[in-house]
Structure formats: structure tokens, C-alpha cells
Design an enzyme around this catalytic site. Sequence first.
Site, PDB file in Angstrom:
ATOM      1  N   LYS A 114       0.864  -1.191   0.000  1.00  0.00           N
ATOM      2  CA  LYS A 114       0.000   0.000   0.000  1.00  0.00           C
ATOM      3  C   LYS A 114       0.892   1.230   0.000  1.00  0.00           C
ATOM      4  CE  LYS A 114      -4.392   1.145   0.149  1.00  0.00           C
ATOM      5  NZ  LYS A 114      -5.579   0.452  -0.393  1.00  0.00           N
ATOM      6  N   ASP A 154      -6.956   4.363  -4.733  1.00  0.00           N
ATOM      7  CA  ASP A 154      -7.653   4.222  -3.438  1.00  0.00           C
ATOM      8  C   ASP A 154      -8.269   5.595  -3.193  1.00  0.00           C
ATOM      9  OD1 ASP A 154      -7.942   2.328  -0.954  1.00  0.00           O
ATOM     10  OD2 ASP A 154      -7.343   4.217  -0.059  1.00  0.00           O
TER      11      ASP A 154
HETATM   12  P1  NDP Z   1     -13.044   7.542  -2.988  1.00  0.00           P
HETATM   13  O1  NDP Z   1     -11.977   8.540  -2.782  1.00  0.00           O
HETATM   14  O2  NDP Z   1     -13.597   7.341  -4.349  1.00  0.00           O
HETATM   15  O3  NDP Z   1     -14.281   7.860  -2.006  1.00  0.00           O
HETATM   16  C1  NDP Z   1     -14.114   7.941  -0.631  1.00  0.00           C
HETATM   17  C2  NDP Z   1     -15.416   8.343   0.013  1.00  0.00           C
HETATM   18  O4  NDP Z   1     -15.293   8.252   1.421  1.00  0.00           O
HETATM   19  C3  NDP Z   1     -15.823   9.783  -0.296  1.00  0.00           C
HETATM   20  O5  NDP Z   1     -17.224   9.876  -0.262  1.00  0.00           O
HETATM   21  C4  NDP Z   1     -15.189  10.548   0.864  1.00  0.00           C
HETATM   22  O6  NDP Z   1     -15.815  11.784   1.157  1.00  0.00           O
HETATM   23  C5  NDP Z   1     -15.424   9.560   2.001  1.00  0.00           C
HETATM   24  N1  NDP Z   1     -14.403   9.730   3.039  1.00  0.00           N
HETATM   25  C6  NDP Z   1     -13.052   9.681   2.874  1.00  0.00           C
HETATM   26  N2  NDP Z   1     -12.450   9.901   4.045  1.00  0.00           N
HETATM   27  C7  NDP Z   1     -13.437  10.090   4.958  1.00  0.00           C
HETATM   28  C8  NDP Z   1     -13.433  10.343   6.343  1.00  0.00           C
HETATM   29  N3  NDP Z   1     -12.299  10.454   7.038  1.00  0.00           N
HETATM   30  N4  NDP Z   1     -14.662  10.462   6.947  1.00  0.00           N
HETATM   31  C9  NDP Z   1     -15.810  10.355   6.257  1.00  0.00           C
HETATM   32  N5  NDP Z   1     -15.860  10.106   4.945  1.00  0.00           N
HETATM   33  C10 NDP Z   1     -14.687   9.970   4.311  1.00  0.00           C
HETATM   34  O7  NDP Z   1     -12.471   6.163  -2.392  1.00  0.00           O
HETATM   35  P2  NDP Z   1     -12.961   4.666  -2.656  1.00  0.00           P
HETATM   36  O8  NDP Z   1     -14.430   4.631  -2.858  1.00  0.00           O
HETATM   37  O9  NDP Z   1     -12.062   4.083  -3.667  1.00  0.00           O
HETATM   38  O10 NDP Z   1     -12.582   3.971  -1.263  1.00  0.00           O
HETATM   39  C11 NDP Z   1     -13.499   3.882  -0.176  1.00  0.00           C
HETATM   40  C12 NDP Z   1     -13.024   2.804   0.787  1.00  0.00           C
HETATM   41  O11 NDP Z   1     -12.985   1.540   0.099  1.00  0.00           O
HETATM   42  C13 NDP Z   1     -11.615   3.003   1.368  1.00  0.00           C
HETATM   43  O12 NDP Z   1     -11.583   2.464   2.681  1.00  0.00           O
HETATM   44  C14 NDP Z   1     -10.743   2.132   0.449  1.00  0.00           C
HETATM   45  O13 NDP Z   1      -9.549   1.740   1.080  1.00  0.00           O
HETATM   46  C15 NDP Z   1     -11.690   0.953   0.243  1.00  0.00           C
HETATM   47  N6  NDP Z   1     -11.403   0.147  -0.926  1.00  0.00           N
HETATM   48  C16 NDP Z   1     -11.362   0.711  -2.182  1.00  0.00           C
HETATM   49  C17 NDP Z   1     -11.119  -0.084  -3.267  1.00  0.00           C
HETATM   50  C18 NDP Z   1     -11.169   0.455  -4.656  1.00  0.00           C
HETATM   51  O14 NDP Z   1     -11.080  -0.345  -5.609  1.00  0.00           O
HETATM   52  N7  NDP Z   1     -11.355   1.750  -4.872  1.00  0.00           N
HETATM   53  C19 NDP Z   1     -10.799  -1.523  -3.130  1.00  0.00           C
HETATM   54  C20 NDP Z   1     -10.983  -2.031  -1.792  1.00  0.00           C
HETATM   55  C21 NDP Z   1     -11.238  -1.208  -0.735  1.00  0.00           C
HETATM   56  P3  NDP Z   1     -15.324  13.125   0.409  1.00  0.00           P
HETATM   57  O15 NDP Z   1     -15.862  13.023  -0.992  1.00  0.00           O
HETATM   58  O16 NDP Z   1     -15.942  14.229   1.202  1.00  0.00           O
HETATM   59  O17 NDP Z   1     -13.840  13.134   0.431  1.00  0.00           O
END
Ligand code: NDP
Length: 458
Positions: A114, A154
Site C-alpha cells: 500500500k 484508493d
Molecule cells: P473515494 O476517494 O472514491 O471515495 C471515498 C469516500 O469516502 C468519499 O465519499 C469521501 O468523502 C469519504 N471519506 C473519505 N475519508 C473520509 C473520512 N475520514 N470520513 C468520512 N468520509 C470519508 O475512495 P474509494 O471509494 O475508492 O474507497 C473507499 C473505501 O474503500 C476506502 O476504505 C478504500 O480503502 C476501500 N477500498 C477501495 C477499493 C477500490 O477499488 N477503490 C478496493 C478495496 C477497498 P469526500 O468526498 O468528502 O472526500
Amino acid sequence: MSNYPSEPEFEQAYKELASTLENSSLFKKRPEFKTALAISSVPERVIQFRVTWEDDKGAVQFNRGYRVQFNSALGPYKGGLRFHPTVNLSILKFLGFEQIFKNALTGLNIGGGKGGADFDPKGKSDNEIRKFCVAFMTQLARHIGADTDVPAGDIGVSPREIGWLFGTYKTQKNLWEGCLTGKGGTWGGSLIRPEATGYGLVYYVDLMIKHASNGKESFKGKRVAISGSGNVAQYAALKAIELGATILSLSDSKGAIIAKSDQGIQPADVQAIAKLKVERKALTDLLTTSEYKDKFTYEEGARPWTKVGKVDIALPSATQNEVSGDEAKALVEAGAKYVAEGSNMGCSQDAIDVFEGNRKEKKGDAIWYAPGKAANCGGVAVSGLEMAQNSQRLSWTSEEVDSKLKGIMTACFKNGLDTAKEYVEPSAEGELPSLVAGSNIAGFIKVAEAMKAQGDWW
Ligand code: NDP
């Protein structure tokens, strides 16, 4: 672990895995695996570097960049890059550690890693983000490669950033190779990769529902609470809607939107939110129009779990520790039967204890919890398929990739289920198996055996 007192997220992830192994019969049957666990908790390599870049005013800016190359027993290091102001070594070590065992559960030959930076894309122009990506990859390129380490996206790293990172790698190395996954579909990316984590999550939960109800129930008619509104949340919502569910909520770092009507959040709403998020805007920006004000209530600074009323399924899909112990109790009270993490370590240990306690207590009528390692492995699985396509210089159709994704999610679910039955004694007849224990043990055994064969421990 005592040498790392200031790594709370990593310690949480380690303890969660270790406790499920210790509470199973694994160490009784294979006591030598305790050594493997201790050794696997130390990354093979941690790379930390300075990233300096120029903002739109011509001023110098700097950030901390990292890559944790945690474990390469099963294949090249593989895991995403996170660009978020909270990024530090503890968070990346927790994510890298989880990634090792998740990648093992996909059945593909990929190791765990990571990386990322404490860079905040919010409030930056496209030009500034592109410059940051170039500066970041200028440092990282020497440490990665198609057969060494293959990062992906991510939080904060979407296909747009992957494009800029890839272009920099190619220019630096004079080499077009699959050094990153999540690339554009027309230039080496796998079809279905953007959808894969959300779709895979829903496929996994569908298997849980069918297993727990003996095939009598499915997503149809289920009320689903989702947090987050990024890549994972968007595609989980779209697939669940396609399968007949009602989406009650989405959220972002500022608050949550809750659907007012029984129709729930519709595909057109998800598309509008996706557009908004590409522009790095907040959900509140959507609520400036009367169309959306009529459709949603907005809960400022809140997560959706205590705001949605009656709920069947909860899919945390934003970030780590986004379900507290109290929120887990509220979900149980609200009737939730299935909780599966789209996010990594979405549930706090207190929340897991509530769900696992309920599973033991209530047996067949219990809430059933799936950890991110298993439930969100679809994203990295299709990244693994992207690596295979790049190596072959071929592109598979969406149908081919989707069908392989379904196969991987099914194998991952069965592996967790069967391993739990083998290593975890049920406390009562009719108890649903622990998917968290089963998935942890299955992933760990695969990695530990490969490490032993390669002389990493003896
Ligand atoms: P994105 O950046 O596309 O979206 C993240 C979302 O989570 C946004 O809505 C963001 O809000 C919100 N967010 C981020 N940080 C916080 C926080 N501290 N408190 C509240 N809301 C928060 O990321 P992904 O959708 O790709 O990833 C989401 C999760 O899934 C993560 O944990 C990631 O590690 C996990 N994941 C992702 C994979 C992938 O293929 N993308 C694979 C496996 C796991 P805002 O828009 O306001 O920033």
C-alpha cells in the site's frame, strides 16, 4: 509490536487478525504458525520519500510520500495509493497488512502493499494535481514495476490520477508495462475495474443472504444503508439497485444524505453524485437545487447508521473505523441482518464485537458480518485480471471479466465459510459461521505456507 507504540491503526488491524487466529484451533493444530504471524507483521520494505511540486502561484509545496512493500510471497506487491491529508505510516501499514491476506483470498498470485501521500486533492486545480502526480511518480518509479510492485487507486486516486502517474512512469523508464492498474479502458485498463469493488461487494452479500436464508431471499426488496459516495459506494449502490434493493443513504466526509421517499436513491442520483465527486465537490453542493432538497434530508457531520430507520443491510464504504460500537448496536436495533465492509477496516473493533456477539447469541436470526478483506476483494481481484491481460497484451470483454469477478467472490465466500467450519468451534447448534475468522485464517494459511516454502521462516 512493542516497537511500534505510535501506530494505532496498524496495531488494530494486527490485533483483529491475531485474535481470530488465537481464538480458533489453528495454533493448536499448527503451533509453528505463531512464528509466521510474528514475522508477517513486519513489512519486507518501507519506502518513504519527499515530494516537492509547484502550485498554480508558482510557489513550492511539499508532501510525504510512501510505499509499504509488505509481503511478496504470493506475487508482486499489490495494493492502492491513497492521497489524503490523514495518510501516515500507521494507516498505510494497516492497509498493507490487510491487503496481504485479502489478495490471498482472491486466489490470484499477488502479494500485498500500500502507498500514498499526505496530499489533499481537495481545493487543488487539475493542473496542481497533475503536477503532484508527476512529482510523486518521479520518486516512486524506481521502486515499482510490472513484476515488482503494481499500485492502483484508493481514496483520492481515481483513473484520472492513475493516467498521470502511468504517463510519468512510462516517460521515466521508457517502458510501457502494466506497472499500475485501474488504467483507462482504451489504454490497458481492464473493463469492469472501476465497478469491481462495489459490484464484488454486492455479489458477496448476495451469497451471504442466499446462504443464511437457504436460498429463499436475495437483494430484492432489501433496505440498504451505504456510507461514502466515492468509487466503492457508487457502484455498490448501482448494483444493489439493479438487484432490486432500495438505497437509503450515501455520505461523504461532511455529512450524510438520507432518501425521503420509499423509492430510495435512484441511479440518476448516483450519476449526479459521481459527476460532483469528479469535481471534488461535497454532497451539500447537490442540495442547493430544489430537486434534490425534495428528495433527501441532509445530516450534517453525521454517518448514516443511526439516521436511516429500519434497515436490512449496511455497507460501510467510505473509510476506516466508520462504524462505532454504539452505531453497531443501533444497526442491530434497526433490524440489520447483513453488514459487509466495502471500506477497509470500516468497522471499529467495538462494532465487530457487537456483530460477532450477536451472531453467537442469536444463532440463525443473527446479524452476519463480513470483513473488508473478503467482501471488498473484488477490486484487487480485477486489478489482478488487469495484470494478466497486460501480460498477454489482450483485453477481455466486460462479460468475461464480470463472470470471473463473480467466480472469485464465490470462491472467497466459500473459502471463508468452509475455513470457519474447520477451525472455529460453534458455541451453539445453528450458529452462522464467523466469516471474519474464516477469511482471516484462510488468507493467513495461504501466505504463511508460501513464506515457509520460500525460507521466510522455519
Ligand atoms: P473515494 O476517494 O472514491 O471515495 C471515498 C469516500 O469516502 C468519499 O465519499 C469521501 O468523502 C469519504 N471519506 C473519505 N475519508 C473520509 C473520512 N475520514 N470520513 C468520512 N468520509 C470519508 O475512495 P474509494 O471509494 O475508492 O474507497 C473507499 C473505501 O474503500 C476506502 O476504505 C478504500 O480503502 C476501500 N477500498 C477501495 C477499493 C477500490 O477499488 N477503490 C478496493 C478495496 C477497498 P469526500 O468526498 O468528502 O472526500
